[in-house]
Design an enzyme around this catalytic site. Structure first.
Site, mmCIF file in Angstrom:
data_model
loop_
_atom_site.group_PDB
_atom_site.id
_atom_site.type_symbol
_atom_site.label_atom_id
_atom_site.label_comp_id
_atom_site.label_asym_id
_atom_site.label_seq_id
_atom_site.Cartn_x
_atom_site.Cartn_y
_atom_site.Cartn_z
ATOM 1 N N THR A 107 97.566 7.286 -25.901
ATOM 2 C CA THR A 107 96.247 6.800 -25.519
ATOM 3 C C THR A 107 96.321 5.311 -25.243
ATOM 4 O OG1 THR A 107 93.921 6.649 -26.199
ATOM 5 C CG2 THR A 107 95.563 6.300 -27.907
ATOM 6 N N ASN B 135 93.457 3.741 -25.888
ATOM 7 C CA ASN B 135 92.280 3.426 -26.694
ATOM 8 C C ASN B 135 92.752 2.833 -28.034
ATOM 9 O OD1 ASN B 135 90.215 3.668 -28.607
ATOM 10 N ND2 ASN B 135 89.333 5.453 -27.570
ATOM 11 N N LYS C 262 91.671 4.432 -31.378
ATOM 12 C CA LYS C 262 92.396 5.625 -31.848
ATOM 13 C C LYS C 262 93.687 5.222 -32.544
ATOM 14 C CE LYS C 262 90.909 9.028 -28.431
ATOM 15 N NZ LYS C 262 91.336 9.989 -27.422
ATOM 16 N N ASP D 199 92.886 15.530 -27.509
ATOM 17 C CA ASP D 199 91.836 15.700 -26.512
ATOM 18 C C ASP D 199 90.602 16.152 -27.272
ATOM 19 O OD1 ASP D 199 90.774 15.625 -23.905
ATOM 20 O OD2 ASP D 199 90.944 17.794 -23.741
ATOM 21 N N PHE E 131 81.281 5.435 -29.608
ATOM 22 C CA PHE E 131 81.322 5.478 -28.146
ATOM 23 C C PHE E 131 80.758 6.821 -27.697
ATOM 24 C CE2 PHE E 131 84.964 8.384 -27.320
ATOM 25 C CZ PHE E 131 85.392 8.557 -28.624
ATOM 26 N N GLY E 132 80.834 7.077 -26.403
ATOM 27 C CA GLY E 132 80.471 8.393 -25.871
ATOM 28 C C GLY E 132 79.095 8.861 -26.315
ATOM 29 N N TYR E 133 79.057 10.050 -26.883
ATOM 30 C CA TYR E 133 77.793 10.690 -27.240
ATOM 31 C C TYR E 133 77.336 10.344 -28.654
ATOM 32 C CZ TYR E 133 79.040 13.425 -23.092
ATOM 33 O OH TYR E 133 79.381 13.803 -21.813
ATOM 34 N N ASP E 134 77.990 9.410 -29.312
ATOM 35 C CA ASP E 134 77.644 9.081 -30.699
ATOM 36 C C ASP E 134 76.163 8.759 -30.917
ATOM 37 O OD1 ASP E 134 80.022 9.536 -32.095
ATOM 38 O OD2 ASP E 134 80.848 7.587 -31.514
HETATM 39 P P1 ITT Z 1 92.038 8.991 -24.141
HETATM 40 O O1 ITT Z 1 92.238 7.819 -23.248
HETATM 41 O O2 ITT Z 1 92.750 8.890 -25.430
HETATM 42 O O3 ITT Z 1 92.234 10.321 -23.459
HETATM 43 P P2 ITT Z 1 89.185 9.425 -23.890
HETATM 44 O O4 ITT Z 1 88.070 8.573 -24.441
HETATM 45 O O5 ITT Z 1 89.291 9.575 -22.428
HETATM 46 O O6 ITT Z 1 90.514 8.918 -24.604
HETATM 47 P P3 ITT Z 1 88.731 11.754 -25.581
HETATM 48 O O7 ITT Z 1 89.502 12.985 -25.413
HETATM 49 O O8 ITT Z 1 88.858 11.046 -26.869
HETATM 50 O O9 ITT Z 1 89.076 10.904 -24.295
HETATM 51 O O10 ITT Z 1 87.181 12.073 -25.431
HETATM 52 C C1 ITT Z 1 86.649 12.651 -24.259
HETATM 53 C C2 ITT Z 1 85.169 12.400 -24.210
HETATM 54 O O11 ITT Z 1 84.517 13.148 -25.252
HETATM 55 C C3 ITT Z 1 84.781 10.943 -24.457
HETATM 56 O O12 ITT Z 1 84.749 10.222 -23.253
HETATM 57 C C4 ITT Z 1 83.392 11.107 -25.066
HETATM 58 O O13 ITT Z 1 82.435 11.274 -24.052
HETATM 59 C C5 ITT Z 1 83.496 12.403 -25.852
HETATM 60 N N1 ITT Z 1 83.888 12.140 -27.257
HETATM 61 C C6 ITT Z 1 85.058 12.492 -27.852
HETATM 62 N N2 ITT Z 1 85.092 12.075 -29.125
HETATM 63 C C7 ITT Z 1 83.925 11.442 -29.338
HETATM 64 C C8 ITT Z 1 83.374 10.782 -30.443
HETATM 65 O O14 ITT Z 1 84.042 10.650 -31.585
HETATM 66 N N3 ITT Z 1 82.159 10.236 -30.324
HETATM 67 C C9 ITT Z 1 81.483 10.323 -29.174
HETATM 68 N N4 ITT Z 1 81.921 10.919 -28.074
HETATM 69 C C10 ITT Z 1 83.142 11.473 -28.138
#
Ligand code: ITT
Length: 212
Positions: free
Chosen positions: A20, A22, A25, A84, A167-170
């Protein structure tokens, strides 16, 4: 769970690539291994600029994590871990799932992804707001040997985003037994219960045995 295909050869003791870019992580896996007293050095993909993005063409979290872990182990010559993950919403038949990062089209637009999901579940009553985060984590050796672990965090989707962490949907996900969203938890609190924390911790005994 072991799904090994071959005996490990050429393993460099104590050094592991997390597939990754990130940094969060990488820090999380380092902390988990330190807590378990496993003396392994974790490096992220920024140390391997020659390794390009691996196409996530699988249909499950595990298939995508396997693709990434094997590609990075092969190209780096080191044991590699890849994960993933995504959000699976009951009212959307488990979507966005493996498409979580690109749900609104462009890859990684967290704000647009969250807005689209909220629009899709608007009007869905509280009792049908169930969802879970899922993660598959894979350890692969350059020899092709592999181990898969999975982790899940159950909860529900709320209507109004809250919190600034994560991040994301948190901001719209409240874990079971919690009043706060995962964006309102500290990193330590979230890692202790998260899908990724659970999947990574499930790999610790294998990492300790193979590399420790
Ligand atoms: P890599 O570069 O490591 O692949 P990523 O951010 O693209 O990281 P992830 O597989 O961790 O990919 O997550 C894919 C998506 O799922 C991420 O963009 C979020 O939208 C959602 N997601 C995964 N884990 C999450 C979390 O802990 N909290 C909020 N959203 C999450």
């Amino acid at each position: 769970m072991s799904t090994g295909r071959a005996e490990p050869v050429g393993v460099t003791a104590g050094r592991l690539v997390l597939a990754t870019r990130n940094a969060g992580k990488v820090a999380e896996l380092r902390r988990i291994l330190a807590d378990a007293s496993v003396p392994v050095e974790i490096v992220g993909l920024e140390e391997f600029p020659e390794i390009g993005d691996v196409a996530e063409t699988g249909l499950t979290f595990a298939e995508n994590a396997l693709l990434k872990a094997h590609a990075v182990a092969r190209e780096s010559g080191l044991p590699a871990i890849a994960d993933d993950s995504g959000l699976c919403v009951d009212a959307l038949n488990g979507m966005p799932g493996i498409f979580s990062a690109r749900w609104s089209g462009g890859h990684g637009d967290d704000e647009a992804n969250l807005r689209l999901l909220l629009a899709q579940v608007s009007g869905v009553p509280p009792e049908h707001r169930g969802a879970h985060f899922a993660c598959a984590a894979v350890l692969a050796l350059p020899s092709g040997k592999e181990w898969v672990a999975e982790g899940v965090l159950h909860g529900m989707i709320i209507d109004t985003p809250r919190g600034v962490n994560g991040f994301g949907y948190d901001p719209i996900f409240v874990p079971e037994g919690e009043g706060r969203t995962t964006a309102e938890l500290s990193a330590e609190e979230k890692n202790a219960i998260s899908h990724r924390g659970r999947a990574f911790r499930a790999l610790v005994p294998v990492i300790a045995e193979v590399l420790g």
